[in-house]
Design a protein around this motif. Structure first.
Motif, short mmCIF file in Angstrom:
data_model
loop_
_atom_site.label_atom_id
_atom_site.label_comp_id
_atom_site.label_asym_id
_atom_site.label_seq_id
_atom_site.Cartn_x
_atom_site.Cartn_y
_atom_site.Cartn_z
N GLY A 117 19.25 -94.51 -6.09
CA GLY A 117 19.69 -94.30 -7.47
C GLY A 117 18.77 -93.52 -8.39
N GLY A 118 17.80 -92.82 -7.82
CA GLY A 118 17.00 -91.93 -8.65
C GLY A 118 15.83 -92.59 -9.36
N TRP A 119 15.61 -93.87 -9.11
CA TRP A 119 14.44 -94.52 -9.72
C TRP A 119 13.94 -95.64 -8.82
N LEU A 120 12.75 -96.15 -9.15
CA LEU A 120 12.13 -97.18 -8.31
C LEU A 120 12.13 -98.52 -9.03
N SER A 121 13.02 -99.39 -8.63
CA SER A 121 13.03 -100.74 -9.21
C SER A 121 11.99 -101.58 -8.47
N VAL A 122 11.66 -102.74 -9.03
CA VAL A 122 10.68 -103.61 -8.36
C VAL A 122 11.15 -104.01 -6.96
N PRO A 123 12.41 -104.42 -6.79
CA PRO A 123 12.83 -104.74 -5.42
C PRO A 123 12.70 -103.56 -4.45
N VAL A 124 12.95 -102.34 -4.95
CA VAL A 124 12.80 -101.17 -4.07
C VAL A 124 11.33 -100.98 -3.69
N MET A 125 10.45 -101.14 -4.68
CA MET A 125 9.02 -100.98 -4.37
C MET A 125 8.55 -102.07 -3.40
N ASP A 126 9.08 -103.28 -3.58
CA ASP A 126 8.71 -104.37 -2.67
C ASP A 126 9.18 -104.07 -1.25
N VAL A 133 1.76 -100.63 -4.12
CA VAL A 133 2.87 -99.71 -4.35
C VAL A 133 3.07 -99.50 -5.85
N TYR A 134 3.02 -100.60 -6.62
CA TYR A 134 3.24 -100.46 -8.08
C TYR A 134 2.20 -99.52 -8.69
N GLU A 135 0.94 -99.67 -8.28
CA GLU A 135 -0.09 -98.86 -8.95
C GLU A 135 0.06 -97.38 -8.60
N VAL A 136 0.56 -97.09 -7.43
CA VAL A 136 0.81 -95.69 -7.08
C VAL A 136 2.05 -95.17 -7.81
N ALA A 137 3.11 -95.97 -7.80
CA ALA A 137 4.36 -95.53 -8.44
C ALA A 137 4.14 -95.24 -9.92
N SER A 138 3.25 -96.00 -10.56
CA SER A 138 3.06 -95.81 -12.00
C SER A 138 2.08 -94.68 -12.30
N PHE A 139 1.36 -94.21 -11.30
CA PHE A 139 0.36 -93.15 -11.53
C PHE A 139 0.99 -91.76 -11.54
N TYR A 140 1.99 -91.56 -10.70
CA TYR A 140 2.54 -90.22 -10.48
C TYR A 140 3.80 -89.99 -11.31
N SER A 141 3.84 -88.82 -11.97
CA SER A 141 4.90 -88.60 -12.95
C SER A 141 6.28 -88.37 -12.33
N MET A 142 6.34 -88.08 -11.04
CA MET A 142 7.67 -87.82 -10.46
C MET A 142 8.45 -89.10 -10.17
N TYR A 143 7.76 -90.23 -10.16
CA TYR A 143 8.49 -91.48 -9.90
C TYR A 143 9.03 -92.03 -11.21
N ASN A 144 10.30 -92.32 -11.22
CA ASN A 144 10.92 -92.89 -12.42
C ASN A 144 10.92 -94.41 -12.29
N LEU A 145 10.37 -95.07 -13.29
CA LEU A 145 10.30 -96.53 -13.23
C LEU A 145 11.42 -97.19 -14.02
N LYS A 146 12.29 -96.35 -14.58
CA LYS A 146 13.52 -96.91 -15.14
C LYS A 146 14.68 -95.99 -14.78
N PRO A 147 15.90 -96.51 -14.90
CA PRO A 147 17.06 -95.72 -14.47
C PRO A 147 17.14 -94.38 -15.19
N VAL A 148 17.65 -93.39 -14.51
CA VAL A 148 17.81 -92.05 -15.09
C VAL A 148 19.24 -91.58 -14.87
N GLY A 149 19.61 -90.52 -15.56
CA GLY A 149 20.95 -89.96 -15.41
C GLY A 149 21.12 -89.24 -14.09
N ASN A 150 22.36 -88.79 -13.82
CA ASN A 150 22.62 -88.07 -12.57
C ASN A 150 21.84 -86.77 -12.51
N TYR A 151 21.68 -86.14 -13.67
CA TYR A 151 20.93 -84.89 -13.74
C TYR A 151 19.71 -85.11 -14.63
N VAL A 152 18.54 -84.96 -14.05
CA VAL A 152 17.32 -85.08 -14.85
C VAL A 152 16.84 -83.67 -15.15
#
Ligand SMILES: Cc1cc2nc3c(=O)[nH]c(=O)nc-3n(C[C@H](O)[C@H](O)[C@H](O)COP(=O)(O)O)c2cc1C
Ligand code: SF4
Ligand code: FES
Lengths: 446, 166
Positions: free
Chosen positions: B45-54, B67-86
């Motif tokens: 779905g275009g973003w990384l939820s906690v269950p997905v990271m787990d 995983v959380y600390e890496v996901a939050s460091f890099y700008s390409m990972y979305n930590l909340k839902p995004v639209g179909n077109y970013v």
């Protein structure tokens, strides 16, 4: 005809594909090196060539290779730095998109020289198309027995893997890159130890830029001294320049080192002059991290000699009146450019990209961004200008990696050369919101 | 009742994950984290939820925090839902010189949202990004795999129209 090395076959039909590349003489350096040379003699040629790192620092490649610990008994790695994130730089992307086999050829020969059996290409994650191109290119090379086990029957084996980044400028810094490749945050490491001794997975590692590695095949085919004969002084060979900003012909150009800056900007062969017949105001010659120079100092040195596109000439005058060749990201600004606004956007970039390990960089970039925002939006005070200089001095040289310096230099140099424009913003807080300072009076060099 | 689909990679992706892990020496599977997070983001779905990271942590035998600390460091990972077109609009110096800020404002006005926000219909998200190595063809933005360069109002209109009809 100006000498071309990297882009000499750019317009050969099919150069993108294995067959076209091979037809243009591609992969002969692999045959030559693996079949008739020793790893050390390959390294010696690169040393003789005087090839300097094209990622920004300009460190001699052959010398770096000679530091690689060959006695530890551990595996050795070559990492190709394809993170290309320095604002103003887009040459590696161009090269990989147009002639991907050249990079693969360079990696094979360089890995052979280093005794590496695994090489990683660390590509910034946004380059999704390039990642696919490289993976296909490696597969084509593998099909032709140029990658994999027992290359061309020589007994030498090499695997090349593409690793994807995920959006972080700091992963272009070599130790930040290594951390990232190990699956961690891209926090740069303290040096020493240098990667040549303790690099990827604690093993001896060489990190080189795309353009550096792409120059190796020509050097092996034609000899190091032929390469050293091109260019000027210790700036040997050619350099890819990414030209952008207010010019008629933005793009990637291969220049022979030593080309006069004036010719590069105004000749139709290169930038084609300033667009809309405007005047040249300033240039950032080597990617956003290097000092900005006003027009009179980029065209001529403080001594009045023509400024040349070379490591030495661009840095002539040190930080008082010179700059650096850096990554070759050549950003041109015309008379209508607001230096304060441009600096604010640069500083916002460094603040955003600071990894946060060192307080001077983490806090200082944020303060500078805030102060510049204030000045640009008509709320600045005179002492803010000195405060900026003060902060930049406190960042410079006090951090783990050079991102701190890279954030400090643009600020220090912009104020050094365009102080009157900063003062004007403070004195004319309303005016600066509606118009630009233009050329103002030219800063005097002391 | 809407139930969330189970978090499990498709067979193809699972194969790819296995292949990626073989690129690194034994015991260094953590190196696969960045590439696998990209796969996870694309598949879930275009973003990384906690269950997905787990889930990714589990595959690579890592602690979730790694995983959380890496996901939050890099700008390409979305930590909340995004639209179909970013719409990832470059806002760095060289693009700004060529009108990048103005293009961003134009897109914001056109879609009625600010950078960092998603349209109500879930179609578009605007995100600002730093230099994408396309400064010679500024101003520019990235959408999915594609770079859209030399942007003008007209080009933005065309692109948004195209995405709307997809
Ligand atoms: C903040 C920062 C960002 C960097 N980004 C890049 C980059 O995107 N590409 C690159 O080749 N080198 C980059 N470098 C330089 C690398 O640390 C390293 O010196 C270079 O990859 C070595 O290769 P070379 O000797 O062939 O130039 C960066 C350095 C710093 C401090
Ligand atoms: S200088 Fe900045 S980017 Fe470099 S390690 Fe320190 S905080 Fe991180
Ligand atoms: S500044 Fe936008 S692509 Fe480089």
């Amino acid at each position: 005809m100006p000498t071309k090395i990297l882009l000499k076959d750019l317009h050969q039909p099919g150069i993108f594909s294995y067959d076209g590349y091979r037809k243009a003489g591609g992969y002969t350096s692999v045959e030559k090196a693996l079949k008739s040379m020793s790893p050390d003699s390959v390294m010696e040629e690169v040393k003789t060539a005087g090839l300097r790192g094209r990622g920004g620092a300009g460190f001699p490649a052959g010398l770096k290779w000679s530091f690689l610990d060959r006695k530890s008994g551990k595996p050795r790695y070559l990492i190709c730095n394809a993170d290309e994130s320095e604002p103003g730089t887009f040459k590696d992307r161009f090269l990989m998109e147009k002639i991907p086999h050249l990079l693969i050829e360079g990696i094979i020969v360089s890995s052979f020289a280093l005794g590496a059996n695994v090489a990683y290409i660390y590509v910034r994650g946004e380059f999704k198309k390039i990642i696919k191109i490289l993976e296909n290119t490696i597969e084509e090379a593998r099909t032709n027995n140029l990658v994999g086990k027992n290359i061309l029957g020589t007994g030498y084996s090499l695997e090349i893997y593409v690793q994807t980044g995920a959006g972080a400028y700091i992963c272009g810094e070599e130790t930040g890159l290594i951390e990232s490749l190990e699956g961690k945050r891209g926090n740069p490491r303290l040096k020493p130890p240098f990667p040549a001794v303790v690099g990827l997975y604690g093993c001896p590692t060489v990190v080189n830029n795309v353009e550096t590695l792409a120059a190796v095949p020509w050097i092996i085919n034609n000899g190091g001294s032929a390469y050293a004969g091109i260019g000027i002084g210790r700036s040997t060979g050619t350099k890819l320049i990414s030209a952008c900003g207010h010019i008629n012909k933005p793009g990637v150009y291969e220049i022979e080192m030593g080309l006069p800056v004036e010719e590069f900007i105004y000749s139709d062969e290169y930038c084609g002059g300033i667009r809309n017949e405007k005047k040249l105001k300033a240039v950032v010659a080597g990617g956003s991290s290097v000092p900005i120079l006003p027009s009179h100092l980029i065209l001529k040195t403080a001594k009045g000699e023509p400024r040349l596109m070379s490591y030495e000439s661009l840095s002539d005058g040190g930080f008082v009146s010179g700059t650096m060749l850096g990554s070759g990201g050549f950003i041109v600004m015309d008379e209508d450019t607001c230096i304060v606004r441009n600096l604010w956007t640069f500083t916002r970039f460094y603040h955003h990209e600071s990894c946060g390990q060192c307080s001077p960089c983490r806090e200082g970039t944020g303060w500078m961004e805030k102060i510049l925002h204030r000045i640009e939006h008509g709320h600045g005070k005179m002492h803010d200008i000195d405060l900026l200089v003060d902060i930049s001095k406190k960042i410079e040289g006090t951090t783990i990696c050079p991102l701190g310096d890279a954030a400090a230099w643009p600020v220090a140099s912009a104020i050094r050369h365009f102080r009157d424009e900063f003062e004007w913003h403070v004195l004319e807080p309303k005016e600066c919101l509606i118009r630009n300072y233009g050329m103002g009076k030219e800063a005097v060099v002391i | 009742m809407v139930t969330n689909p189970p978090i499990i990679f498709s067979t193809d992706t699972s194969e790819l994950v296995k292949k990626i892990i073989t690129r690194y020496p034994e015991g260094r599977q953590k190196s696969a984290l960045l590439p696998i997070l990209h796969l996870a983001q694309a598949e879930f779905g275009g973003w990384l939820s906690v269950p997905v990271m787990d889930y990714v942590a589990d595959i690579l035998n890592l602690k979730p925090i790694e995983v959380y600390e890496v996901a939050s460091f890099y700008s390409m990972y979305n930590l909340k839902p995004v639209g179909n077109y970013v719409l990832e609009v470059c806002r760095t110096g060289p693009c700004c010189l060529m009108g990048g800020e103005e293009i961003l404002q134009y897109i914001e006005k056109k879609l009625g949202i600010k950078a960092g926000e998603t349209t109500q219909d879930g179609k578009f998200t605007i995100k600002t990004v730093e230099c994408l190595a396309s400064c010679g063809t500024a101003p520019m933005m990235q959408v999915g795999d594609d770079y859209h360069e030399n942007l003008t109002h007209q080009r933005v209109d065309e692109l948004i129209e195209e995405f709307k009809n997809c």
